[in-house]
Write a protein that holds these residues in place. Structure first.
Motif, PDB file in Angstrom:
ATOM      1  N   ASP A   1      50.352  33.072  39.605  1.00  0.00           N
ATOM      2  CA  ASP A   1      49.269  33.920  40.109  1.00  0.00           C
ATOM      3  C   ASP A   1      49.759  34.793  41.260  1.00  0.00           C
ATOM      4  O   ASP A   1      49.413  35.978  41.356  1.00  0.00           O
ATOM      5  CB  ASP A   1      48.089  33.067  40.567  1.00  0.00           C
ATOM      6  CG  ASP A   1      47.374  32.379  39.410  1.00  0.00           C
ATOM      7  OD1 ASP A   1      47.754  32.620  38.248  1.00  0.00           O
ATOM      8  OD2 ASP A   1      46.447  31.589  39.680  1.00  0.00           O
TER       9      ASP A   1
ATOM     10  N   PHE B   1      40.874  45.906  47.073  1.00  0.00           N
ATOM     11  CA  PHE B   1      40.855  44.778  46.145  1.00  0.00           C
ATOM     12  C   PHE B   1      42.061  43.871  46.379  1.00  0.00           C
ATOM     13  O   PHE B   1      41.929  42.640  46.428  1.00  0.00           O
ATOM     14  CB  PHE B   1      40.850  45.281  44.703  1.00  0.00           C
ATOM     15  CG  PHE B   1      41.087  44.181  43.703  1.00  0.00           C
ATOM     16  CD1 PHE B   1      40.106  43.230  43.448  1.00  0.00           C
ATOM     17  CD2 PHE B   1      42.303  44.087  43.034  1.00  0.00           C
ATOM     18  CE1 PHE B   1      40.324  42.204  42.530  1.00  0.00           C
ATOM     19  CE2 PHE B   1      42.533  43.070  42.122  1.00  0.00           C
ATOM     20  CZ  PHE B   1      41.544  42.121  41.879  1.00  0.00           C
TER      21      PHE B   1
ATOM     22  N   ALA C   1      42.054  39.914  47.345  1.00  0.00           N
ATOM     23  CA  ALA C   1      42.714  38.934  46.478  1.00  0.00           C
ATOM     24  C   ALA C   1      43.835  38.218  47.218  1.00  0.00           C
ATOM     25  O   ALA C   1      44.116  37.039  46.948  1.00  0.00           O
ATOM     26  CB  ALA C   1      43.253  39.615  45.226  1.00  0.00           C
TER      27      ALA C   1
ATOM     28  N   VAL D   1      38.751  47.896  38.765  1.00  0.00           N
ATOM     29  CA  VAL D   1      38.713  46.524  39.264  1.00  0.00           C
ATOM     30  C   VAL D   1      38.048  45.604  38.245  1.00  0.00           C
ATOM     31  O   VAL D   1      38.520  44.490  37.979  1.00  0.00           O
ATOM     32  CB  VAL D   1      37.982  46.459  40.613  1.00  0.00           C
ATOM     33  CG1 VAL D   1      37.784  45.007  41.066  1.00  0.00           C
ATOM     34  CG2 VAL D   1      38.747  47.245  41.672  1.00  0.00           C
ATOM     35  N   GLN D   2      36.942  46.064  37.658  1.00  0.00           N
ATOM     36  CA  GLN D   2      36.243  45.257  36.657  1.00  0.00           C
ATOM     37  C   GLN D   2      37.165  44.930  35.486  1.00  0.00           C
ATOM     38  O   GLN D   2      37.202  43.786  35.011  1.00  0.00           O
ATOM     39  CB  GLN D   2      35.005  46.008  36.165  1.00  0.00           C
ATOM     40  CG  GLN D   2      34.182  45.225  35.137  1.00  0.00           C
ATOM     41  CD  GLN D   2      33.570  43.979  35.725  1.00  0.00           C
ATOM     42  OE1 GLN D   2      32.915  44.034  36.759  1.00  0.00           O
ATOM     43  NE2 GLN D   2      33.798  42.849  35.085  1.00  0.00           N
TER      44      GLN D   2
ATOM     45  N   LEU E   1      39.699  42.253  36.411  1.00  0.00           N
ATOM     46  CA  LEU E   1      39.132  40.909  36.460  1.00  0.00           C
ATOM     47  C   LEU E   1      38.906  40.349  35.057  1.00  0.00           C
ATOM     48  O   LEU E   1      39.015  39.136  34.839  1.00  0.00           O
ATOM     49  CB  LEU E   1      37.827  40.918  37.248  1.00  0.00           C
ATOM     50  CG  LEU E   1      37.952  41.243  38.741  1.00  0.00           C
ATOM     51  CD1 LEU E   1      36.583  41.283  39.393  1.00  0.00           C
ATOM     52  CD2 LEU E   1      38.857  40.240  39.452  1.00  0.00           C
TER      53      LEU E   1
ATOM     54  N   ARG F   1      42.796  39.888  33.662  1.00  0.00           N
ATOM     55  CA  ARG F   1      43.762  39.126  34.446  1.00  0.00           C
ATOM     56  C   ARG F   1      43.106  37.930  35.128  1.00  0.00           C
ATOM     57  O   ARG F   1      42.678  37.993  36.281  1.00  0.00           O
ATOM     58  CB  ARG F   1      44.390  40.030  35.518  1.00  0.00           C
ATOM     59  CG  ARG F   1      45.062  41.273  34.968  1.00  0.00           C
ATOM     60  CD  ARG F   1      46.376  40.917  34.298  1.00  0.00           C
ATOM     61  NE  ARG F   1      47.022  42.094  33.733  1.00  0.00           N
ATOM     62  CZ  ARG F   1      48.200  42.065  33.131  1.00  0.00           C
ATOM     63  NH1 ARG F   1      48.858  40.917  33.030  1.00  0.00           N
ATOM     64  NH2 ARG F   1      48.714  43.163  32.624  1.00  0.00           N
TER      65      ARG F   1
ATOM     66  N   LEU G   1      43.995  37.011  38.779  1.00  0.00           N
ATOM     67  CA  LEU G   1      43.372  37.725  39.891  1.00  0.00           C
ATOM     68  C   LEU G   1      41.994  37.155  40.202  1.00  0.00           C
ATOM     69  O   LEU G   1      41.589  37.084  41.363  1.00  0.00           O
ATOM     70  CB  LEU G   1      43.280  39.215  39.560  1.00  0.00           C
ATOM     71  CG  LEU G   1      44.615  39.920  39.275  1.00  0.00           C
ATOM     72  CD1 LEU G   1      44.390  41.399  38.982  1.00  0.00           C
ATOM     73  CD2 LEU G   1      45.583  39.745  40.436  1.00  0.00           C
ATOM     74  N   VAL G   2      41.285  36.722  39.181  1.00  0.00           N
ATOM     75  CA  VAL G   2      39.981  36.083  39.392  1.00  0.00           C
ATOM     76  C   VAL G   2      40.165  34.804  40.197  1.00  0.00           C
ATOM     77  O   VAL G   2      39.405  34.515  41.131  1.00  0.00           O
ATOM     78  CB  VAL G   2      39.287  35.774  38.052  1.00  0.00           C
ATOM     79  CG1 VAL G   2      37.958  35.057  38.283  1.00  0.00           C
ATOM     80  CG2 VAL G   2      39.065  37.051  37.257  1.00  0.00           C
TER      81      VAL G   2
ATOM     82  N   VAL H   1      40.869  35.638  43.865  1.00  0.00           N
ATOM     83  CA  VAL H   1      39.649  36.083  44.545  1.00  0.00           C
ATOM     84  C   VAL H   1      38.765  34.886  44.872  1.00  0.00           C
ATOM     85  O   VAL H   1      38.200  34.785  45.969  1.00  0.00           O
ATOM     86  CB  VAL H   1      38.893  37.110  43.679  1.00  0.00           C
ATOM     87  CG1 VAL H   1      37.497  37.376  44.240  1.00  0.00           C
ATOM     88  CG2 VAL H   1      39.685  38.416  43.589  1.00  0.00           C
TER      89      VAL H   1
ATOM     90  N   PRO I   1      33.070  37.157  42.368  1.00  0.00           N
ATOM     91  CA  PRO I   1      33.046  38.556  41.896  1.00  0.00           C
ATOM     92  C   PRO I   1      31.928  39.376  42.520  1.00  0.00           C
ATOM     93  O   PRO I   1      32.132  40.541  42.886  1.00  0.00           O
ATOM     94  CB  PRO I   1      32.865  38.403  40.385  1.00  0.00           C
ATOM     95  CG  PRO I   1      33.426  37.069  40.066  1.00  0.00           C
ATOM     96  CD  PRO I   1      33.044  36.209  41.235  1.00  0.00           C
TER      97      PRO I   1
ATOM     98  N   LEU J   1      32.916  40.113  45.977  1.00  0.00           N
ATOM     99  CA  LEU J   1      34.013  41.083  45.948  1.00  0.00           C
ATOM    100  C   LEU J   1      33.497  42.505  45.811  1.00  0.00           C
ATOM    101  O   LEU J   1      33.860  43.389  46.599  1.00  0.00           O
ATOM    102  CB  LEU J   1      34.948  40.755  44.787  1.00  0.00           C
ATOM    103  CG  LEU J   1      36.014  41.809  44.455  1.00  0.00           C
ATOM    104  CD1 LEU J   1      37.088  41.818  45.530  1.00  0.00           C
ATOM    105  CD2 LEU J   1      36.626  41.553  43.081  1.00  0.00           C
TER     106      LEU J   1
END
Length: 244
Positions: free
Chosen positions: A27, A127, A131, A189-190, A193, A196, A199-200, A203, A222, A225
Motif C-alpha cells: 500500500d 488527496f 492518504a 479521486v473517485q 478510490l 485502488r 488508497l482506500v 485513507v 470517504p 475525505l
C-alpha cells in the motif's frame, strides 16, 4: 542501465518500515508511486508553461519550478527503493492517471491554465496528503515534505489576483472555470478510490489515526475525505476572491 535516484530525506529506522511482503508495504509503495507520477506530470506541465508564459520573468521562474519537480519526484523514487520497491513499476501503474482530467479541462487562456494548475492539480495533492496519514512515519514525512512546496501556487495566486482585480469579466469566468475544475478533479479521486483499494485503506487508516473511531473509520473515511477536499478547494478559491 537504470539510474538509482540519490537517497535523501529522513533516515530510516526499523520501526518505521513496513515488513517485507506485507500488505502495508504494498500500500505504501502504491501511494508513493502516485505521488512520484504527479510530480513527474508537474515537471512536464511546468516545462510547457515555461514555454507559453507571456513574460520572460515568468518563463525563467516556471523553468525553475520544473527543475524542482524533478528533484521532488526523485526523492519519492528514492524512498520506494529504500523500502524495497520497484520505482519504475510503482510509477508505471499511474501513467495515465490524469489523462482523462486533462482531456476534459483544456484551458483556453493563460489565466485558465494558471487556475487549472492551482485548483485542479491542487485537489490531487490534497488527496495524497490525506492518504499519507495512513503511511509509516518516514514515508509520510517524505510525501508531506514533497507536497509542501508552495512556490508555484504563490506565483499563480499573485498573477491571478492581479489580473482578476482589474477585470470583473475575467473573475466571473474564472469562478465558473474553477467550479468545473474541482468537479473533474474530484471525479479523478473517485475513480482512484474505486480502482485502488490500497488508497482506500490508507485513507481509512489516516482517518482512524486522526481520531475517528476505528469501528467507523472505514465507512466514514470517504465522506470525510471528500468533505476535506472540498473545503481545501473553497479556501483556494477564496484566496483569489472567487466563488467556489
Amino acid at each position: 542501465m537504470t539510474t538509482t535516484p540519490a537517497r535523501t530525506g529522513p533516515a530510516t529506522s526499523p520501526e518505521t518500515v513496513p515488513a517485507a511482503d506485507s500488505p502495508e508495504l504494498a500500500d505504501t509503495i502504491e501511494l508513493l508511486g502516485l505521488v512520484a507520477q504527479l510530480e513527474h506530470v508537474a515537471f512536464a506541465r511546468l516545462a510547457a508553461d515555461s514555454a507559453l508564459a507571456p513574460t520572460i520573468e515568468q518563463r525563467l521562474e516556471l523553468s525553475r519550478f520544473a527543475s524542482a519537480a524533478v528533484e521532488r519526484r526523485d526523492r519519492v523514487l528514492a524512498r520506494i527503493i529504500e523500502i524495497g520497491g520497484d520505482p519504475v513499476a510503482a510509477v508505471r501503474q499511474y501513467d495515465d492517471v490524469l489523462d482523462d482530467f486533462d482531456a476534459r479541462t483544456q484551458p483556453s487562456s493563460w489565466w485558465e491554465r494558471l487556475l487549472k494548475a492551482y485548483v485542479g492539480y491542487g485537489v490531487a495533492d490534497d488527496f495524497c496528503r490525506l492518504a499519507a496519514e495512513g503511511l509509516d512515519a518516514d514515508s509520510r514525512a517524505v510525501v508531506l515534505e514533497v507536497l509542501d512546496d508552495a512556490s508555484h501556487a504563490e506565483l499563480a495566486v499573485a498573477e491571478l489576483d492581479a489580473a482578476g482585480s482589474a477585470d470583473g469579466v475575467l473573475t466571473a469566468r474564472l469562478a465558473l472555470w474553477g467550479r468545473r475544475l474541482v468537479g473533474e478533479a474530484l471525479g479523478v479521486v473517485q475513480r482512484l478510490l474505486v480502482q485502488r483499494p490500497a488508497l482506500v485503506r490508507l485513507v481509512a487508516i489516516g482517518s482512524a489515526n486522526q481520531g475517528t473511531s476505528k469501528d467507523t473509520a472505514p465507512a466514514n473515511a470517504p465522506t470525510k475525505l471528500f468533505g476535506e477536499l472540498t473545503a481545501q478547494h473553497t479556501r483556494r478559491m477564496s484566496r483569489l476572491g472567487l466563488t467556489a
